[in-house]
Write a protein that holds these residues in place. Sequence first.
Motif, PDB file in Angstrom:
ATOM      1  N   THR B 214     -17.064  18.584  31.039  1.00 24.99           N
ATOM      2  CA  THR B 214     -17.638  18.568  32.512  1.00 24.99           C
ATOM      3  C   THR B 214     -16.618  18.445  33.293  1.00 24.99           C
ATOM      4  OG1 THR B 214     -19.898  17.620  31.957  1.00 24.99           O
ATOM      5  CG2 THR B 214     -19.321  17.564  34.098  1.00 24.99           C
ATOM      6  N   CYS B 215     -15.537  17.469  33.003  1.00 22.21           N
ATOM      7  CA  CYS B 215     -14.244  17.386  33.866  1.00 22.21           C
ATOM      8  C   CYS B 215     -13.567  18.624  33.972  1.00 22.21           C
ATOM      9  CB  CYS B 215     -13.529  16.159  33.349  1.00 22.21           C
ATOM     10  SG  CYS B 215     -14.482  14.433  33.617  1.00 22.21           S
ATOM     11  N   TYR B 216     -13.142  19.219  32.722  1.00 21.93           N
ATOM     12  CA  TYR B 216     -12.585  20.531  32.589  1.00 21.93           C
ATOM     13  C   TYR B 216     -13.326  21.575  33.537  1.00 21.93           C
ATOM     14  CZ  TYR B 216     -10.516  24.422  29.810  1.00 21.93           C
ATOM     15  OH  TYR B 216      -9.756  25.542  29.426  1.00 21.93           O
ATOM     16  N   LEU B 217     -14.381  21.771  33.388  1.00 21.07           N
ATOM     17  CA  LEU B 217     -15.116  22.745  34.008  1.00 21.07           C
ATOM     18  C   LEU B 217     -15.135  22.445  35.655  1.00 21.07           C
ATOM     19  CD1 LEU B 217     -18.172  23.462  31.707  1.00 21.07           C
ATOM     20  CD2 LEU B 217     -15.923  24.877  32.125  1.00 21.07           C
ATOM     21  N   MET B 218     -15.446  21.130  35.877  1.00 23.94           N
ATOM     22  CA  MET B 218     -15.183  20.870  37.310  1.00 23.94           C
ATOM     23  C   MET B 218     -13.798  21.055  37.967  1.00 23.94           C
ATOM     24  SD  MET B 218     -17.439  17.294  37.606  1.00 23.94           S
ATOM     25  CE  MET B 218     -16.970  17.012  39.254  1.00 23.94           C
ATOM     26  N   ALA B 219     -12.838  20.697  37.230  1.00 22.24           N
ATOM     27  CA  ALA B 219     -11.498  20.857  37.474  1.00 22.24           C
ATOM     28  C   ALA B 219     -11.112  22.603  37.710  1.00 22.24           C
ATOM     29  CB  ALA B 219     -10.462  20.238  36.540  1.00 22.24           C
ATOM     30  N   LEU B 220     -11.626  23.391  36.588  1.00 20.36           N
ATOM     31  CA  LEU B 220     -11.494  24.609  36.849  1.00 20.36           C
ATOM     32  C   LEU B 220     -12.119  25.193  38.212  1.00 20.36           C
ATOM     33  CD1 LEU B 220     -10.830  27.241  34.999  1.00 20.36           C
ATOM     34  CD2 LEU B 220     -13.270  27.081  34.501  1.00 20.36           C
ATOM     35  N   ASP B 221     -13.454  25.012  38.326  1.00 20.70           N
ATOM     36  CA  ASP B 221     -13.956  25.063  39.612  1.00 20.70           C
ATOM     37  C   ASP B 221     -13.035  24.931  40.930  1.00 20.70           C
ATOM     38  OD1 ASP B 221     -16.134  26.166  38.179  1.00 20.70           O
ATOM     39  OD2 ASP B 221     -17.477  24.526  38.896  1.00 20.70           O
ATOM     40  N   SER B 222     -12.618  23.518  40.868  1.00 15.61           N
ATOM     41  CA  SER B 222     -11.823  23.103  41.928  1.00 15.61           C
ATOM     42  C   SER B 222     -10.511  23.821  42.149  1.00 15.61           C
ATOM     43  CB  SER B 222     -11.567  21.796  41.945  1.00 15.61           C
ATOM     44  OG  SER B 222     -10.757  21.207  42.811  1.00 15.61           O
ATOM     45  N   CYS B 223      -9.912  24.159  40.910  1.00 12.05           N
ATOM     46  CA  CYS B 223      -8.502  24.810  40.978  1.00 12.05           C
ATOM     47  C   CYS B 223      -8.703  26.343  41.493  1.00 12.05           C
ATOM     48  CB  CYS B 223      -7.929  24.749  39.754  1.00 12.05           C
ATOM     49  SG  CYS B 223      -7.246  23.029  39.237  1.00 12.05           S
TER      50      CYS B 223
END
Lengths: 412, 412
Positions: B214-223
Amino acid sequence: MSGELKNVGILALEIYFPTTCLQQEALEVHDGASKGKYTIGLGQDCMGFCTEVEDVISMSLTAVTSLLEKYAIDPKQIGRLEVGSETVIDKSKSIKTFLMQIFEKCGNTDIEGVDSTNACYGGTAALFNCVNWVESSSWDGRYGLVVCTDSAVYAEGAARPTGGAAAIAMLVGPDAPIVFESKIRASHMAHVYDFYKPILDSEYPVVDGKLSQTCYLMALDSCYKSLCNKYEKLEGKQFSIDDAAYFVFHSPYNKLVQKSTARLMFNDFIRNASSIDESTKEKLAPFSSLTGDESYQSRDLEKASGQVAKPFYDGKVKPSTLVPKQVGNMYTASLYAAFASLLHNKRSSLAGKRVVLFSYGSGLTATMFSLRLNAGQHPFSLSNIATVMNVEEKLKSRHEFTPEKFIETMKI
Amino acid sequence: MSGELKNVGILALEIYFPTTCLQQEALEVHDGASKGKYTIGLGQDCMGFCTEVEDVISMSLTAVTSLLEKYAIDPKQIGRLEVGSETVIDKSKSIKTFLMQIFEKCGNTDIEGVDSTNACYGGTAALFNCVNWVESSSWDGRYGLVVCTDSAVYAEGAARPTGGAAAIAMLVGPDAPIVFESKIRASHMAHVYDFYKPILDSEYPVVDGKLSQTCYLMALDSCYKSLCNKYEKLEGKQFSIDDAAYFVFHSPYNKLVQKSTARLMFNDFIRNASSIDESTKEKLAPFSSLTGDESYQSRDLEKASGQVAKPFYDGKVKPSTLVPKQVGNMYTASLYAAFASLLHNKRSSLAGKRVVLFSYGSGLTATMFSLRLNAGQHPFSLSNIATVMNVEEKLKSRHEFTPEKFIETMKI
């Protein structure tokens, strides 16, 4: 964009060290050491240390928060944040991510930079990286922030009095009062086991004290020679210790800084530099034919060069020794605590002056580099930096522990 | 000087991974896992690992030596060398100092840079630092060298098949075929415990697999959102997945790369970007009102977006998945092994193309950044880089271990 930037460097500094400390004199008595073994032999006055309520994370959170507050910097104005440390809390998660707590709550998560690591050198690497970022095409106009944070603790024995702890935060950007002379810089890096931490679940390093001291002095020689060569190519004239107003050294213990001062003078003597007067030449003449190796081992040279270098030390080095002598070895923060001491002692009189710094990290990585100072503009002025750091008050308001209480604390 | 520099970026790459590997199918059988659990569930084909005769130091020594030899680079031409790694051999001494052995014997010790550390992100930090150095006033005209080296091993259990090992060396300088579009870059950094290594004397991390994904995907979205915003400010038009020829992801396991691809498409859908056709809009419409949190948990969205993103994955992502699927998670080297796969598969056809990369390190630090490729000039050309890396031959010449022999090796 980078072509237009001027005077990239350090805009502001904040220093934090624990309020708990131990007098080296008291430790001498407790350890049954001869009087002066720590205070004169090592040249250390006092040692700061973390109790169970603080560590490298809390110290660095304090330093960063304090810097942002005192200079009224909105956390959103920070575009890069990087940490130098050799205190490993976790083998994967960087200290930088802990510091993100300050910025996340302001909605700023777009902050580059991680941790730089190699013994006491990580802070210097982080600082260079941050300055380069501001000068690069990827700079986005915001400030950089560099943090050095370490807690140096040693197993009971000879190295224990060389502990210390501190965190330093430095704000980086253009139009700074403390500017990098980026062409006057030389590094020496090599593969050595002088001080290392192979026992991963222990806080304590493995140290070969004698080897580490020799490595430090050899790296100093190498960097100084290379820096002189670069300066001479650039400026078309010889460089000597006369060409900088102050020299600031990474300080594992003050005695090594004294030796380094003497060593620079010996280098100038060997190089036949204009800084060496006739009387000094005479006193050092007996050592002119020593090989490099011999020169690191010669007690006679150490004594003679120490004597002739005394005025050089008192004038150009001593002003930077206050915090390192009072707090001890702060690893990555050590060099910048020494530089902070110089700012504290000399304030706006440093304007227009060149200061040469020597950073050393065992293993080994070392760089000698030059800063050119100017008065700056409030709040980023030399005098305001000194006022805000308030080093004297911080030193005064510490609590002294007895050696017994200190040892008890180390066991927790 | 920096103002005149053009096309700073990656001139050459070399990749090394162990010659020992294990088929994921064989591991499935051995572990009594359902067929396809590792090969389809994780999307992994094979896993490379170090036996007792190699480690992150030996792998990186090989990668660096090989790059210097194959491109006929004199070690004296290297002015900066830095390492990204999360494999801690020593808590103080950097991996960079081990690599100095190659340069010391040629008389070159004046080489800046140390290790950059935060989980799988250290290599990206090192690469950015190196590019910034070349663009900065402290650049001395020599090449920079960035090394990513890691050995990923997990305790027996669910995470074990997500191991891997590799080292990658990248030569950095001006006039490169792989150029950084330094303004098209966005980071997301935060304080999270998704994957970390608090047990200092163990090689194994502590992982919360679900949280980390989830952290990976949230960071992906944010970036991605932030990168789109920056692009739009810069270029005055919307950015979408149509604006890059390829997307390359940090790859802990291939399934997460597939999910990331779908996620980017979902982002474009939410942003009403031109990349989304009517049929896709219809299929994703039921999910348009999900909150962010809900969208990470929705299996229906995962399925629907995975389906519509299949052509996007096959065309713009799959060409970069070869080595990560064949070798496994290489931590810091993982993203660059994926990029190397793209170079291997697409060679000079990449000239003129934009490639967007996403780097993620738990803890967490993430950056999405853009590269613009050109054919380059021999030996620093896209086609020569692919030829020199010789990925296919390296993959072919590996030796397969049985699961039993692999487990025995892990116990050493």
